[in-house]
Design an enzyme around this catalytic site. Structure first.
Site, PDB file in Angstrom:
ATOM      1  N   ASP A  45       0.907  -1.140  -0.074  1.00  0.00           N
ATOM      2  CA  ASP A  45      -0.053  -0.034   0.046  1.00  0.00           C
ATOM      3  C   ASP A  45       0.867   1.453  -0.066  1.00  0.00           C
ATOM      4  O   ASP A  45       1.903   1.231   0.833  1.00  0.00           O
ATOM      5  CB  ASP A  45      -0.810  -0.004   1.217  1.00  0.00           C
ATOM      6  CG  ASP A  45      -1.885   1.217   1.021  1.00  0.00           C
ATOM      7  OD1 ASP A  45      -2.877   1.162   0.277  1.00  0.00           O
ATOM      8  OD2 ASP A  45      -2.092   2.090   2.132  1.00  0.00           O
ATOM      9  N   TYR A  50       1.678  10.086   1.326  1.00  0.00           N
ATOM     10  CA  TYR A  50       2.557   9.454   2.228  1.00  0.00           C
ATOM     11  C   TYR A  50       3.958   9.835   1.719  1.00  0.00           C
ATOM     12  O   TYR A  50       4.865   9.373   2.654  1.00  0.00           O
ATOM     13  CB  TYR A  50       2.545   7.835   2.065  1.00  0.00           C
ATOM     14  CG  TYR A  50       1.052   7.261   2.616  1.00  0.00           C
ATOM     15  CD1 TYR A  50       0.138   8.036   3.208  1.00  0.00           C
ATOM     16  CD2 TYR A  50       1.014   5.917   2.378  1.00  0.00           C
ATOM     17  CE1 TYR A  50      -1.145   7.631   3.280  1.00  0.00           C
ATOM     18  CE2 TYR A  50      -0.116   5.251   2.771  1.00  0.00           C
ATOM     19  CZ  TYR A  50      -1.149   5.974   3.212  1.00  0.00           C
ATOM     20  OH  TYR A  50      -2.258   5.400   3.624  1.00  0.00           O
ATOM     21  N   LYS A  75      -2.521   6.139  -4.309  1.00  0.00           N
ATOM     22  CA  LYS A  75      -3.788   6.887  -3.969  1.00  0.00           C
ATOM     23  C   LYS A  75      -3.863   8.285  -4.277  1.00  0.00           C
ATOM     24  O   LYS A  75      -2.695   9.004  -4.102  1.00  0.00           O
ATOM     25  CB  LYS A  75      -4.391   6.680  -2.476  1.00  0.00           C
ATOM     26  CG  LYS A  75      -4.213   5.406  -1.824  1.00  0.00           C
ATOM     27  CD  LYS A  75      -4.906   5.161  -0.603  1.00  0.00           C
ATOM     28  CE  LYS A  75      -4.620   4.123   0.107  1.00  0.00           C
ATOM     29  NZ  LYS A  75      -3.159   3.989   0.988  1.00  0.00           N
ATOM     30  N   HIS A 108      -8.263   8.607  -2.627  1.00  0.00           N
ATOM     31  CA  HIS A 108      -7.974   8.606  -0.959  1.00  0.00           C
ATOM     32  C   HIS A 108      -9.058   8.824  -0.104  1.00  0.00           C
ATOM     33  O   HIS A 108      -9.504   7.939   0.872  1.00  0.00           O
ATOM     34  CB  HIS A 108      -6.715   9.532  -0.874  1.00  0.00           C
ATOM     35  CG  HIS A 108      -5.880   8.895   0.356  1.00  0.00           C
ATOM     36  ND1 HIS A 108      -4.699   9.027   0.240  1.00  0.00           N
ATOM     37  CD2 HIS A 108      -6.252   8.190   1.625  1.00  0.00           C
ATOM     38  CE1 HIS A 108      -4.169   8.778   1.687  1.00  0.00           C
ATOM     39  NE2 HIS A 108      -5.043   7.939   2.084  1.00  0.00           N
TER      40      HIS A 108
HETATM   41  P1  NDP Z   1      -1.560  -0.146  11.987  1.00  0.00           P
HETATM   42  O1  NDP Z   1      -3.042  -0.533  12.514  1.00  0.00           O
HETATM   43  O2  NDP Z   1      -1.081  -1.216  10.798  1.00  0.00           O
HETATM   44  O3  NDP Z   1      -0.598  -0.150  13.257  1.00  0.00           O
HETATM   45  C1  NDP Z   1       0.742   0.088  12.974  1.00  0.00           C
HETATM   46  C2  NDP Z   1       1.367   0.042  14.418  1.00  0.00           C
HETATM   47  O4  NDP Z   1       1.474  -1.061  14.804  1.00  0.00           O
HETATM   48  C3  NDP Z   1       2.787   0.364  14.191  1.00  0.00           C
HETATM   49  O5  NDP Z   1       3.180   1.275  15.365  1.00  0.00           O
HETATM   50  C4  NDP Z   1       3.373  -0.800  14.073  1.00  0.00           C
HETATM   51  O6  NDP Z   1       4.750  -0.626  14.827  1.00  0.00           O
HETATM   52  C5  NDP Z   1       2.648  -1.628  15.165  1.00  0.00           C
HETATM   53  N1  NDP Z   1       2.633  -3.098  14.896  1.00  0.00           N
HETATM   54  C6  NDP Z   1       2.753  -3.878  13.554  1.00  0.00           C
HETATM   55  N2  NDP Z   1       2.663  -4.740  13.716  1.00  0.00           N
HETATM   56  C7  NDP Z   1       2.541  -5.188  15.274  1.00  0.00           C
HETATM   57  C8  NDP Z   1       2.670  -6.673  15.808  1.00  0.00           C
HETATM   58  N3  NDP Z   1       2.786  -7.658  15.357  1.00  0.00           N
HETATM   59  N4  NDP Z   1       2.834  -6.403  17.117  1.00  0.00           N
HETATM   60  C9  NDP Z   1       2.756  -5.204  17.790  1.00  0.00           C
HETATM   61  N5  NDP Z   1       2.571  -3.779  17.028  1.00  0.00           N
HETATM   62  C10 NDP Z   1       2.687  -4.136  15.786  1.00  0.00           C
HETATM   63  O7  NDP Z   1      -1.667   1.034  11.522  1.00  0.00           O
HETATM   64  P2  NDP Z   1      -1.515   2.124  10.261  1.00  0.00           P
HETATM   65  O8  NDP Z   1      -2.308   3.408  10.439  1.00  0.00           O
HETATM   66  O9  NDP Z   1      -0.228   2.253   9.708  1.00  0.00           O
HETATM   67  O10 NDP Z   1      -2.442   1.306   9.167  1.00  0.00           O
HETATM   68  C11 NDP Z   1      -1.801   0.582   8.192  1.00  0.00           C
HETATM   69  C12 NDP Z   1      -1.799   1.182   6.816  1.00  0.00           C
HETATM   70  O11 NDP Z   1      -3.115   1.420   6.360  1.00  0.00           O
HETATM   71  C13 NDP Z   1      -1.108   2.299   6.611  1.00  0.00           C
HETATM   72  O12 NDP Z   1       0.393   2.044   7.054  1.00  0.00           O
HETATM   73  C14 NDP Z   1      -1.387   2.689   5.377  1.00  0.00           C
HETATM   74  O13 NDP Z   1      -0.710   2.252   4.379  1.00  0.00           O
HETATM   75  C15 NDP Z   1      -2.964   2.451   5.541  1.00  0.00           C
HETATM   76  N6  NDP Z   1      -3.818   3.593   5.895  1.00  0.00           N
HETATM   77  C16 NDP Z   1      -4.845   4.019   5.193  1.00  0.00           C
HETATM   78  C17 NDP Z   1      -5.637   4.942   5.329  1.00  0.00           C
HETATM   79  C18 NDP Z   1      -6.552   5.697   4.173  1.00  0.00           C
HETATM   80  O14 NDP Z   1      -7.078   6.681   4.550  1.00  0.00           O
HETATM   81  N7  NDP Z   1      -6.789   4.866   3.182  1.00  0.00           N
HETATM   82  C19 NDP Z   1      -5.545   5.630   6.372  1.00  0.00           C
HETATM   83  C20 NDP Z   1      -4.480   5.103   7.454  1.00  0.00           C
HETATM   84  C21 NDP Z   1      -3.769   4.049   7.386  1.00  0.00           C
HETATM   85  P3  NDP Z   1       6.176  -1.302  14.230  1.00  0.00           P
HETATM   86  O15 NDP Z   1       6.310  -0.531  12.868  1.00  0.00           O
HETATM   87  O16 NDP Z   1       7.454  -0.702  15.060  1.00  0.00           O
HETATM   88  O17 NDP Z   1       6.074  -2.644  14.149  1.00  0.00           O
END
Ligand code: NDP
Length: 278
Positions: A45, A50, A75, A108
């Site tokens: 994604d 971003y 997006k 988006h």
């Molecule tokens: P997530 O729900 O994917 O959470 C990410 C967080 O969780 C980070 O802090 C990561 O830390 C931590 N994490 C990941 N895996 C684990 C695990 N197995 N155990 C414990 N902690 C974990 O949040 P996002 O908001 O990043 O959402 C995912 C993706 O969705 C985004 O990256 C983006 O690509 C997309 N998105 C799209 C939106 C839209 O409007 N279309 C809006 C928001 C997000 P670490 O990296 O240190 O592991």
């Protein structure tokens, strides 16, 4: 690790989990994405906003996996919904990746107060017909927005990427997608660092299955028929987030996790009928 498929309309299918990349940017971001591809992630994604289309494209070019086995998503931002502007922005997205085409391109946010998303949709259709992008979809669209696309262009999105996690399961929206052959992608599936991962109900279900809380949440997504795109920069957590397809949550587990739903369980109060993102 091989990933099962999730199916949409007319044979369109995607890997049932993808990699979120928000904040994976620059050289460190590229390294993390290259590692994720080596682990088995195939669906990536990204978004114009971003500012990491370059990192994602570099990872795809550097990876030893063939280009046609990878699915790169980006997006269109709200400030570029005008038709001509949208066409140029899509071209710019492709240029930024350094790839010849993108696999999936989404609007988006609908930004309905601006009311230019149908124009933007026509630009996505045109860019697909020109070969710049392969499949087109939307993000954060409510059924009423998708119905306008259908009525005015005759074309439905292949997928809709929406906020979806146990606090905000959006059951009716998911059922609407299913009835129309639209794949539901789940953003912030793990609650983006909020208290979801520490929730005692999730922790209890996870412990009973001998998995982590993140894995229990992602197994819940799989059972509700959504495609989660967890983001992690850690190799260990990326691996953990892929290894969720053998976790068999029972109906009782689903009911317990289902009890966490809140009427407005959004993480950041981003209601697509009002929220504007440019
Ligand atoms: P997530 O729900 O994917 O959470 C990410 C967080 O969780 C980070 O802090 C990561 O830390 C931590 N994490 C990941 N895996 C684990 C695990 N197995 N155990 C414990 N902690 C974990 O949040 P996002 O908001 O990043 O959402 C995912 C993706 O969705 C985004 O990256 C983006 O690509 C997309 N998105 C799209 C939106 C839209 O409007 N279309 C809006 C928001 C997000 P670490 O990296 O240190 O592991």
């Amino acid at each position: 690790m091989s990933i099962p498929a999730i199916e949409g309309r007319s044979g369109f299918a995607l890997p049932a989990v993808g990699l979120g990349t928000y904040s994976l940017d620059g050289n460190a971001g590229t390294d993390a994405i290259v590692e994720a591809i080596a682990l088995g992630y195939r669906l990536l994604d990204s978004a114009f906003n971003y500012e990491n289309e370059g990192a994602v494209g570099a990872a795809v070019r550097r990876s030893s996996v063939a280009r046609d086995e990878l699915l790169v998503t980006s997006k269109l931002p709200g400030r570029h919904h005008r038709y001509d502007d949208a066409i140029t922005t899509i071209e710019e997205s492709v240029l930024r990746t350094g790839l010849d085409y993108l696999d999936i391109y989404l609007i988006h946010w609908p930004n309905p107060l601006e009311d230019q998303y149908v124009e933007a949709w026509r630009a996505l259709i045109e860019s697909r017909d020109r070969g710049l992008i392969r499949h087109i979809g939307v993000s954060n669209f409510l059924p009423e927005h998708i119905e306008r696309l259908r009525a005015e262009t005759g074309e439905l999105p292949a997928l809709n990427q929406i906020e979806l996690h146990p606090y905000f399961p959006q059951t009716e929206q998911v059922a609407y997608h299913e009835a129309n052959g639209i794949i539901t992608e789940a953003w912030s599936p793990l609650g983006r660092g909020t208290d979801l991962l520490a929730n005692p109900v999730i922790a209890a279900v996870a412990a009973e299955h001998g998995v982590t809380s993140a894995q229990a949440i992602l197994a819940w997504h799989v059972r509700v028929g959504a495609l989660p795109i967890p983001k992690s920069r850690s190799l260990e957590r990326q691996r953990e987030n892929l290894d969720v397809f053998d976790i068999a949550l029972s109906d009782e587990d689903m009911a317990r996790i289902g009890s966490l739903a809140r009427p407005d369980g959004r993480l950041a109060n981003q209601d697509p009928s009002l929220y504007q993102e440019f």
